[in-house]
Enzyme design. Structure first.
Site, PDB file in Angstrom:
ATOM      1  N   CYS A  47       0.448  -1.217   0.097  1.00 37.95           N
ATOM      2  CA  CYS A  47       0.105  -0.235   0.356  1.00 37.95           C
ATOM      3  C   CYS A  47       0.493   1.255  -0.241  1.00 37.95           C
ATOM      4  O   CYS A  47       1.485   1.402   0.446  1.00 37.95           O
ATOM      5  CB  CYS A  47      -0.913  -0.449   1.415  1.00 37.95           C
ATOM      6  SG  CYS A  47      -1.716   1.167   1.772  1.00 37.95           S
ATOM      7  N   SER A  49       1.069   3.669   1.651  1.00 42.04           N
ATOM      8  CA  SER A  49       0.861   4.466   3.322  1.00 42.04           C
ATOM      9  C   SER A  49       2.724   3.614   3.884  1.00 42.04           C
ATOM     10  O   SER A  49       3.406   3.601   4.240  1.00 42.04           O
ATOM     11  CB  SER A  49      -0.383   3.909   4.336  1.00 42.04           C
ATOM     12  OG  SER A  49      -1.625   4.933   4.311  1.00 42.04           O
ATOM     13  N   HIS A  52       4.930   5.328   2.112  1.00 45.39           N
ATOM     14  CA  HIS A  52       4.996   6.705   2.897  1.00 45.39           C
ATOM     15  C   HIS A  52       6.004   6.039   3.945  1.00 45.39           C
ATOM     16  O   HIS A  52       6.667   6.876   4.499  1.00 45.39           O
ATOM     17  CB  HIS A  52       3.634   7.487   3.233  1.00 45.39           C
ATOM     18  CG  HIS A  52       2.920   7.776   1.931  1.00 45.39           C
ATOM     19  ND1 HIS A  52       3.505   8.311   1.157  1.00 45.39           N
ATOM     20  CD2 HIS A  52       1.606   8.177   2.564  1.00 45.39           C
ATOM     21  CE1 HIS A  52       2.513   8.802   0.310  1.00 45.39           C
ATOM     22  NE2 HIS A  52       1.285   8.508   1.054  1.00 45.39           N
ATOM     23  N   HIS A  68       0.144  -4.227   5.840  1.00 45.88           N
ATOM     24  CA  HIS A  68      -0.462  -3.965   6.926  1.00 45.88           C
ATOM     25  C   HIS A  68      -1.924  -4.199   5.484  1.00 45.88           C
ATOM     26  O   HIS A  68      -2.749  -4.456   6.667  1.00 45.88           O
ATOM     27  CB  HIS A  68      -1.038  -2.542   7.154  1.00 45.88           C
ATOM     28  CG  HIS A  68      -1.281  -1.933   6.208  1.00 45.88           C
ATOM     29  ND1 HIS A  68       0.181  -1.099   5.176  1.00 45.88           N
ATOM     30  CD2 HIS A  68      -2.305  -0.944   5.814  1.00 45.88           C
ATOM     31  CE1 HIS A  68      -0.460  -0.644   4.695  1.00 45.88           C
ATOM     32  NE2 HIS A  68      -1.521   0.134   4.594  1.00 45.88           N
TER      33      HIS A  68
HETATM   34  N1  COD Z   1      -4.856  16.304  -9.557  1.00 53.23           N
HETATM   35  C1  COD Z   1      -4.923  15.548 -10.231  1.00 53.23           C
HETATM   36  N2  COD Z   1      -4.383  13.631  -9.469  1.00 53.23           N
HETATM   37  C2  COD Z   1      -3.523  13.994  -9.120  1.00 53.23           C
HETATM   38  C3  COD Z   1      -2.714  14.710  -8.696  1.00 53.23           C
HETATM   39  C4  COD Z   1      -3.485  16.084  -9.227  1.00 53.23           C
HETATM   40  N3  COD Z   1      -2.553  17.093  -9.067  1.00 53.23           N
HETATM   41  N4  COD Z   1      -1.220  14.640  -8.728  1.00 53.23           N
HETATM   42  C5  COD Z   1      -0.959  13.232  -8.213  1.00 53.23           C
HETATM   43  N5  COD Z   1      -2.306  12.766  -8.733  1.00 53.23           N
HETATM   44  C6  COD Z   1      -2.938  11.697  -9.025  1.00 53.23           C
HETATM   45  C7  COD Z   1      -1.831  10.885  -9.502  1.00 53.23           C
HETATM   46  O1  COD Z   1      -1.689  10.553 -11.366  1.00 53.23           O
HETATM   47  C8  COD Z   1      -2.498   9.382  -9.439  1.00 53.23           C
HETATM   48  O2  COD Z   1      -3.391   8.615 -10.445  1.00 53.23           O
HETATM   49  C9  COD Z   1      -3.411   9.639  -8.107  1.00 53.23           C
HETATM   50  O3  COD Z   1      -3.369  10.994  -7.637  1.00 53.23           O
HETATM   51  C10 COD Z   1      -3.064   8.882  -6.822  1.00 53.23           C
HETATM   52  O4  COD Z   1      -2.564   7.910  -6.485  1.00 53.23           O
HETATM   53  P1  COD Z   1      -1.539   6.283  -6.006  1.00 53.23           P
HETATM   54  O5  COD Z   1      -1.594   5.240  -6.687  1.00 53.23           O
HETATM   55  O6  COD Z   1      -0.589   7.214  -6.393  1.00 53.23           O
HETATM   56  O7  COD Z   1      -2.483   6.289  -4.870  1.00 53.23           O
HETATM   57  P2  COD Z   1      -3.708   5.640  -3.970  1.00 53.23           P
HETATM   58  O8  COD Z   1      -4.851   5.069  -4.338  1.00 53.23           O
HETATM   59  O9  COD Z   1      -2.734   3.796  -3.833  1.00 53.23           O
HETATM   60  O10 COD Z   1      -3.690   5.845  -2.423  1.00 53.23           O
HETATM   61  C11 COD Z   1      -3.618   7.318  -2.567  1.00 53.23           C
HETATM   62  C12 COD Z   1      -3.583   7.874  -0.799  1.00 53.23           C
HETATM   63  C13 COD Z   1      -3.460   8.901  -0.877  1.00 53.23           C
HETATM   64  C14 COD Z   1      -5.006   7.301  -0.899  1.00 53.23           C
HETATM   65  C15 COD Z   1      -2.992   7.421   0.064  1.00 53.23           C
HETATM   66  O11 COD Z   1      -2.837   8.287   1.137  1.00 53.23           O
HETATM   67  C16 COD Z   1      -3.790   6.186   0.391  1.00 53.23           C
HETATM   68  O12 COD Z   1      -3.992   4.983   0.263  1.00 53.23           O
HETATM   69  N6  COD Z   1      -4.547   6.609   1.737  1.00 53.23           N
HETATM   70  C17 COD Z   1      -5.526   5.759   2.715  1.00 53.23           C
HETATM   71  C18 COD Z   1      -5.449   6.579   3.995  1.00 53.23           C
HETATM   72  C19 COD Z   1      -5.462   5.611   4.861  1.00 53.23           C
HETATM   73  O13 COD Z   1      -6.593   5.826   5.645  1.00 53.23           O
HETATM   74  N7  COD Z   1      -4.224   5.074   5.150  1.00 53.23           N
HETATM   75  C20 COD Z   1      -3.674   4.284   6.492  1.00 53.23           C
HETATM   76  C21 COD Z   1      -3.540   2.700   6.561  1.00 53.23           C
HETATM   77  S1  COD Z   1      -2.605   2.520   4.783  1.00 53.23           S
HETATM   78 ZN    ZN Z   2      -3.129   1.187   3.511  1.00 52.08          ZN
END
Ligand code: COD
Ligand code: ZN
Ligand code: ZN
Length: 375
Positions: A47, A49, A52, A68
């Site tokens: 994931c 996170s 991160h 996780h």
């Molecule tokens: N405008 C539009 N789209 C954008 C921009 C922008 N300015 N910047 C980036 N993007 C796009 C990227 O191209 C990408 O497609 C997408 O945003 C982000 O996707 P990923 O692959 O980086 O991220 P994910 O979907 O795996 O997860 C992203 C979260 C941001 C949600 C991440 O923080 C997360 O996994 N959160 C879970 C929250 C939580 O409860 N965490 C605790 C345990 S995980």
């Molecule tokens: Zn997660």
């Protein structure tokens, strides 16, 4: 020969320090103490996170055993555990449900006070069950799944359908539930409504699926990477918008697309403060709801025009999709088994556990949506 009550030596991927690949090592996993459960992990997703923590954006104590989002089988249980037994298929819960705190006793909310999102990295009794080369390892969010065996507190694990395919339902342990629940549980999207989803990673695509399942009539998918659009459409997006194709701010573009009304629900699934404000400004000025799903960078601040809220908009956040974890995860697994939603399109890569660092490279280069590691 039974391993119950004994230390298990097994393979695990350890983060000794930030900004370094994980190190595959043999670790010792202590038997579960009272009210703890030792699990043989059979599948775990990678994931954002976890990444991160490796990049340093999500500060955690080192060395740490990350992971996780997983599924496995109970190997043994400590004294007093009645919720699961050896042989049960289970999903570890990074957000526990203790059943006793204010939130667990309430019908609202899901952020059990026993959660370890602030990163103590230890079992509730303040100790660790993992050692490597004589050094204790921290756990991650009470789960730690990048290992053949882990130990979790009984509040952080739940039994699931014995027929569930673990290499798929592991996603219900984090990414899928986080995105899908933001729409169906936190926002409670209504049939016929218009939604906008900012960010089309695995979590955002799950939000698109949630909006569709809730009966939204328009789902506008927003991403600066247009290669994400075909899958977003396949999963329910009715339109896809790339902010880079426009001169004006994306919230104005979304108002134009909705005859000046704004969307009913917007979701920020990126984790950037600018897009959180844009998503808020994109929803209807009086009855719109905007949900923050993306984790904001540590210590970031926002500067927001209060008029955006004064006119009536609702702004909320959603952790683990708003689901009470123990109550909801088995139901989500049943819904998956009943074909109410699909997970396959989110799993772009499956790799053996030994190739965990390749899985992280795929995530960092934007080539994967989800990589599932199997043992
Ligand atoms: N405008 C539009 N789209 C954008 C921009 C922008 N300015 N910047 C980036 N993007 C796009 C990227 O191209 C990408 O497609 C997408 O945003 C982000 O996707 P990923 O692959 O980086 O991220 P994910 O979907 O795996 O997860 C992203 C979260 C941001 C949600 C991440 O923080 C997360 O996994 N959160 C879970 C929250 C939580 O409860 N965490 C605790 C345990 S995980
Ligand atoms: Zn997660
Ligand atoms: Zn609780």
């Amino acid at each position: 020969m039974s391993t119950a009550g004994k230390v298990i030596k097994c393979k695990a991927a350890i983060a000794w320090e930030i900004k370094k690949p994980l190190s595959l090592e043999q670790i010792e996993v202590a038997p579960p103490k009272a009210h703890e459960v030792r699990i043989k992990i059979l599948a775990t997703g990678i994931c954002r996170s976890d990444d991160h923590v490796i990049s340093g954006a999500f500060a955690m104590p080192m060395p740490i055993l990350l992971g996780h989002e997983a599924a496995g089988v109970v190997e043994s249980v400590g004294e007093g555990v009645t919720c699961v037994k050896p042989g049960d298929k289970v999903i570890p819960l990074f957000l526990p449900q203790c059943g006793k705190c204010k939130i667990c006793r309430s019908t609202r909310g899901n952020l059990c006070s026993e959660n370890d999102l602030c990163g103590k990295g230890l079992m509730p009794d303040g100790t660790s069950r993992f050692t490597c080369k004589g050094k204790a390892l921290h756990n991650f969010l009470g789960t730690s799944t990048f290992t053949e065996y882990t130990v979790v507190h009984e509040t952080s694990v739940v039994k699931i359908d014995a027929a569930a395919p673990l290499e798929k339902v592991c996603l219900i342990g984090c990414g899928f539930s986080t995105g899908y629940g933001a729409a169906v549980e936190t926002a409670k999207v209504e049939p016929g409504s218009t939604c906008a989803v900012f960010g089309l990673g695995g979590v955002g695509l799950s939000t698109v699926m949630g909006c569709k399942a809730a009966g939204a009539s328009r789902i506008i998918a927003v991403d600066i990477n247009k290669s994400k659009f075909p899958l977003a459409k396949q999963l329910g997006a009715t339109e896809c918008v790339n902010p880079l194709d426009f001169q004006k701010p994306i919230n104005e573009v979304l108002f134009d697309l909705t005859s000046g009304e704004g969307v009913d629900y917007s979701f920020e699934v990126i984790g950037r403060t600018e897009t959180m404000t844009s998503a808020l400004a994109s929803c209807n000025n009086n009855i719109g709801t905007s949900v923050i799903v993306g984790v904001p960078p540590s210590a970031s601040q926002m500067n927001v025009d209060p008029m955006l809220l004064f006119t009536g908009r609702t702004w909320k956040g959603s952790v683990f999709g708003g689901w009470k974890s123990k109550d909801s995860v088995p139901k989500l697994v049943s819904d998956f088994m009943g074909k109410k939603f699909i997970l396959d399109p989110l799993i772009t890569h499956t790799l053996p556990f030994d190739q965990i660092n390749e899985g992280f490279e795929l995530l960092q280069s934007g080539k994967s949506i989800r990589t599932v590691l199997t043992f």
